[in-house]
Each structure stands twice: as structure tokens, then as C-alpha cells.
Design an enzyme around this catalytic site. Structure first.
Site, PDB file in Angstrom:
ATOM      1  N   PHE A 111       0.809  -1.217   0.000  1.00 47.36           N
ATOM      2  CA  PHE A 111       0.000   0.000   0.000  1.00 47.36           C
ATOM      3  C   PHE A 111       0.840   1.263   0.000  1.00 47.36           C
ATOM      4  O   PHE A 111       0.361   2.341  -0.386  1.00 47.36           O
ATOM      5  CB  PHE A 111      -0.954  -0.015   1.198  1.00 47.36           C
ATOM      6  CG  PHE A 111      -0.369   0.414   2.514  1.00 47.36           C
ATOM      7  CD1 PHE A 111      -0.595   1.686   3.010  1.00 47.36           C
ATOM      8  CD2 PHE A 111       0.384  -0.459   3.285  1.00 47.36           C
ATOM      9  CE1 PHE A 111      -0.076   2.089   4.235  1.00 47.36           C
ATOM     10  CE2 PHE A 111       0.898  -0.076   4.505  1.00 47.36           C
ATOM     11  CZ  PHE A 111       0.672   1.209   4.985  1.00 47.36           C
ATOM     12  N   LYS A 112       2.099   1.157   0.379  1.00 47.37           N
ATOM     13  CA  LYS A 112       2.963   2.329   0.404  1.00 47.37           C
ATOM     14  C   LYS A 112       3.126   2.945  -0.981  1.00 47.37           C
ATOM     15  O   LYS A 112       3.412   4.140  -1.111  1.00 47.37           O
ATOM     16  CB  LYS A 112       4.328   1.972   0.989  1.00 47.37           C
ATOM     17  CG  LYS A 112       4.304   1.257   2.341  1.00 47.37           C
ATOM     18  CD  LYS A 112       3.692   2.110   3.423  1.00 47.37           C
ATOM     19  CE  LYS A 112       3.552   1.363   4.746  1.00 47.37           C
ATOM     20  NZ  LYS A 112       4.797   1.152   5.447  1.00 47.37           N
TER      21      LYS A 112
END
Length: 497
Positions: A111-112
Site C-alpha cells: 500500500f505504500k
């Protein structure tokens, strides 16, 4: 839009300066002076045309010193390529009232990427806007995913160098390989003896060292951060909460105005804080469910008002959440304290001195009644992976499984069966060994053999981001003490011309 420090509200900067600095000189975190209100009808309309159009709308009020063309260029460059799904963040249904928001379709399978594909473009534009001619040294402490995503975003960017530090033996093998094999002339990766909290504390100490800042200034270098303490990293994460809601409306699952819950696996509190900010901007959120693993310091905080980081640290199969000092909680404390910077400073001083602080439960309950917290251990995490896969064929990673387990327990205890979106933070292939074990299969071979085995079991294709690591040489092998970070970065800078 101006930004103030959580520890000294007299410090006022524009977005460009907040993004360049990463952290306030007093050690506080930059927070927006106010939260702009989103027009939910417009949110739904823009989402119909895709993630990129919605992202421009959500971030624009926070970047009002940037022109529409600048914002368009930043967002287009961030999400135009590198994602393997046209939606960027697709949603899958687990049941009629439970959905999974997949945030791992970017280049590093975590998700980064949703934020760190944007931060380099924000930083370059910010430096240009303020006329900053310094070289920027970005220091990153990572529990597994931020490191690779930051390396991917900043590799070979002119005027910027990046040093990434992760806890030795504290990340998955796939995560370690992603970092240690990374290409780029301006990148450095080091393993730290200790856990993530040791690593993060050491990096923060480098930021706070005024003498070190003078030494860097002599080299025409300034420090910045790619961790979620940097506003430019946190801002893009707000977008996908609006996106998930809009997609459910568009698909006819909810009506605009209905409240839904979000379930977020979190360690450093940045991901779920973005959801809280989205609610402050008008997103109809019922509950934000904070899911922790055995390192349940956040669960205890929301239940008791006591934040106590002086406890046993557990290495778990969800290592990106193996954190006891949740940096972004400070931004929430600022709101709990009604933006009383002196109170936040008092709490942070207590954390630094004694490893703990305590919030009045009445204040906590009044200001944070949107939050629910829960936790689960590794056994429950594995059981959840197996149960979901056997029941629906959906394969989730260890962090997403923590969120799913906490959500199921919350529903059982509360009876709240509202529509819930589970925020999925990583591909299961970043944790092939543990996912295979959870499914009851014998684990053998290296990371790539296990990935192939997981593919056979699940019929989910091995991502190119994993296969491409197979033949890459290991570039970074150093294991160091936390005290070595500052000097090692000076040597790195001297060689990175």
C-alpha cells in the site's frame, strides 16, 4: 493552506516547506490548519472517471500554492504507470457487507506505493517552488514495505539521495530481497541490529541532531523523510478512502450518505489516520477499526487511555506492524488535545522519558469514539487466512488477515454488521512462507520456490515484482548498530556525487 507543528502551533509553513522538511524543527509533525470539506456528489462523479481524477480533487485544497497544471502533472506522473490494475486500488467482495480494498497493485506490491509514487514528484515540485538548491538526503526507517516503495520512488532522482534502514531479521525474505537488490546510484540500504522501534528512534535522533544538520549544511545537504511523518507521504493516502466509498456507491452497494466502517491493519498509525482525516473532510465513516497483531499497544491505548511502549516486543508473521512506537498517533493526539500543542509536547516528553503517557478517558472517548481497536496473534492470523481461502477462494496476506480477524470479532461482540471495507496492505506473495503454512502446506525451498508453490495452491499468478528479484545480485549486505547511521550516511554522501 498552512501547516503547524503538533508541538508548537506558532510554527507556520506552507505545504511545500512541510514536504521538504518532513518533520518540524521542534520534533513535532506538521498538521493542516484546517480540513477542507469535500463535495461527496463531486467525489462520486469524479471517481466514475477513475482514480487519477479523484486524487486531483482530494489533494488540491491541501496544495493551494500549486497550480492546477502542477497538480495534474504530479498526479498523472504518480499513477499513470506502474500499477497492474486499471482501478489502481480495486475492491473485492468477501460477502454482502464485507469488502477488501486492495492497495498493493503498484510496483512494490504494498500500500505504500499509493503514496510513495507521488511523494518524489511532490518533493521535486516543492523544492522548485521555494527555490531550494540543496541536495536532499531522505532517511527512511522501515518495518518492511516503506523501504522498497521509497527506493522505487526516489531511485536516480536528481538532487535527492536516500538511505533506507530496516530491522535485521525483522522483515520477510521477499521484503529484504526487494530492498537489498535495489538498483539506483543514489540509494543505500542498511540492516540495523534491533527492532523497528530501535531503527525509527535512531533515525529520528539524526533528524533532531542540530550539530549533524550543520555538518550536512557544509555539504549543501538537508534532511527529509519518506516515512508517513512527512505530510507529503500521508496526504495521498486520504484519497483511497474516498475512492473506496465512491466505488461502493457507483456499484450500487450503498447510497451516498450511508456510513460505512473501515478496518485497517496498522502499526505506525499513518494508514488509519488518513481515514480519520477523510472523515474530517466529510467522508461518511461509521467506525475506524484499528487492527493490531500481538504488539497491541494501540489496542490498549484505545481501551484504557494508556500508551505504554515499555513492553515485550514480538516478532510476528505480520512484520510491517511489529511496532511499539506509533509515530502518527501524535497527529491524533493533537486533535484529542483540541490542538493544544503544549499538551502534546508533555505527552511526547513522557513517551521519550518513561516510554508511556496517559490520556484522560473522558477526553479520549469524546474525541475518538469513531475508533474501535482489536488485536490477534499469529495463530488466529493463520486460521483466518485458511478460513477465508477455503470459504471463498480469496487469498490474503498476513496483515490483511489480522484486519479480517479483528473485524469478525468486532461484529460478533458489537452486532454492528454495517458495510465494512477491509484495507488490504500487501500482496500475499510478499509473505509466501507464512501464507503457505497457514494454508496447511509444507514449506520448503527458497523464496521463489515457495512463491511458485503458492501459485499452484491458489491459482493466483506470481507477480513480476517477485519473479524479477530472482536473478538480481545482492547489493547491500551491511548490518550495523543504530549509532552508526549518521556517520554511514556521510560516507554515502561523499561517494554519491
Amino acid at each position: 493552506m498552512e501547516y503547524i507543528s503538533s508541538r508548537d502551533a506558532s510554527i507556520n509553513v506552507r505545504a511545500s516547506q512541510a514536504i521538504i522538511q518532513g518533520i518540524s524543527p521542534d520534533g513535532g509533525l506538521f498538521v493542516p490548519k484546517h480540513f477542507p470539506e469535500m463535495d461527496m456528489d463531486k467525489v462520486i462523479k469524479l471517481a466514475k472517471d477513475g482514480y487519477i481524477n479523484l486524487a486531483k480533487y482530494v489533494i488540491a485544497p491541501y496544495l493551494d500554492e500549486f497550480s492546477d497544471d502542477e497538480i495534474e502533472n504530479i498526479v498523472n506522473a504518480s499513477y499513470g504507470n506502474g500499477f497492474d490494475h486499471e482501478d489502481k486500488a480495486p475492491i473485492n467482495a468477501l460477502s454482502d457487507n464485507q469488502y477488501v480494498l486492495e492497495l498493493w497493485h503498484g510496483p512494490t506490491l504494498a500500500f505504500k506505493d499509493m503514496a510513495l509514487q507521488m511523494l518524489p514528484h511532490l518533493m521535486k515540485a516543492s523544492k522548485k517552488k521555494v527555490g531550494d538548491m540543496h541536495k536532499t538526503l531522505i532517511l527512511v526507517a522501515t518495518s518492511g514495505d516503506t523501504g522498497k516503495a521509497a527506493l522505487e520512488g526516489f531511485a536516480n532522482v536528481n538532487g535527492i539521495s536516500i538511505g533506507v534502514f530496516y530491522p535485521y531479521n525483522g522483515v520477510s525474505m521477499a521484503q529484504q530481497l526487494q530492498m537489498s537488490t535495489h538498483k539506483g546510484e543514489n540509494v543505500f540500504v542498511g540492516a540495523i541490529k534491533g527492532n523497528f522501534d530501535d531503527t525509527q528512534t535512531a533515525v529520528k535522533q539524526v533528524f533532531a541532531d542540530k550539530e549533524y544538520a550543520k555538518i550536512l549544511e557544509q555539504r549543501n545537504v538537508k534532511l527529509s523523510s519518506a516515512n508517513s511523518i512527512n505530510w507529503g507521504r500521508l496526504l495521498p493516502q486520504i484519497v483511497y478512502y474516498f475512492w473506496a466509498y465512491a466505488k461502493l456507491v457507483i456499484d450500487g452497494k450503498i447510497d451516498n450518505g450511508d456510513k460505512i466502517n473501515f478496518v485497517v491493519p496498522t502499526g505506525n498509525f499513518g494508514n488509519i489516520l488518513a481515514g480519520y482525516y477523510a472523515k474530517q473532510m466529510g467522508l461518511p465513516v461509521g467506525k475506524l477499526i484499528c487492527a493490531s497483531n500481538a504488539n497491541n499497544v494501540l489496542t490498549e491505548f484505545f481501551e484504557s487511555g494508556v500508551y505504554d511502549a515499555s513492553r515485550e516486543f514480538f516478532k510476528t508473521i505480520s512484520p510491517s506492524m511489529d511496532i511499539l512506537v506509533s509515530s502518527n498517533l501524535e497527529r491524533l493526539l493533537f486533535e484529542i488535545a483540541s490542538r493544544d500543542d503544549a499538551k502534546v509536547s508533555e505527552w511526547m516528553n513522557g513517551l521519550n522519558k518513561d516510554g508511556k503517557y496517559e490520556i484522560n478517558m473522558q477526553d479520549l472517548s469524546e474525541k475518538t469514539n469513531i475508533f474501535v481497536a482489536g488485536c490477534c496473534d499469529d495463530d488466529k492470523t493463520k486460521q483466518t487466512i485458511k478460513k477465508v481461502f477455503n470459504g471463498s477462494g480469496y487469498l490474503m496476506d498476513t496483515h490483511t488477515a489480522v484486519a479480517k480477524a479483528v473485524q469478525d470479532e468486532y461484529v460478533a461482540c458489537s452486532g454492528d454488521d454495517s458495510i465494512a471495507v477491509i484495507v488490504s496492505t500487501a500482496s500475499p506473495y510478499k509473505f509466501s512462507k507464512d501464507v503457505l503454512e497457514a494454508l496447511g502446506h509444507v514449506v520448503a525451498g527458497d523464496e521463489f520456490e515457495m512463491a511458485e508453490r503458492l501459485c499452484e495452491v491458489s491459482s493466483l499468478a506470481v507477480p513480476d515484482a517477485i519473479n524479477s528479484l530472482k536473478d538480481l545480485p545482492i547489493r547491500f549486505k551491511e548490518v550495523m548498530e543504530t549509532s552508526e547511521i549518521a556517520d554511514r550516511m556521510l560516507k554515502f554522501l561523499d561517494n554519491d556525487r
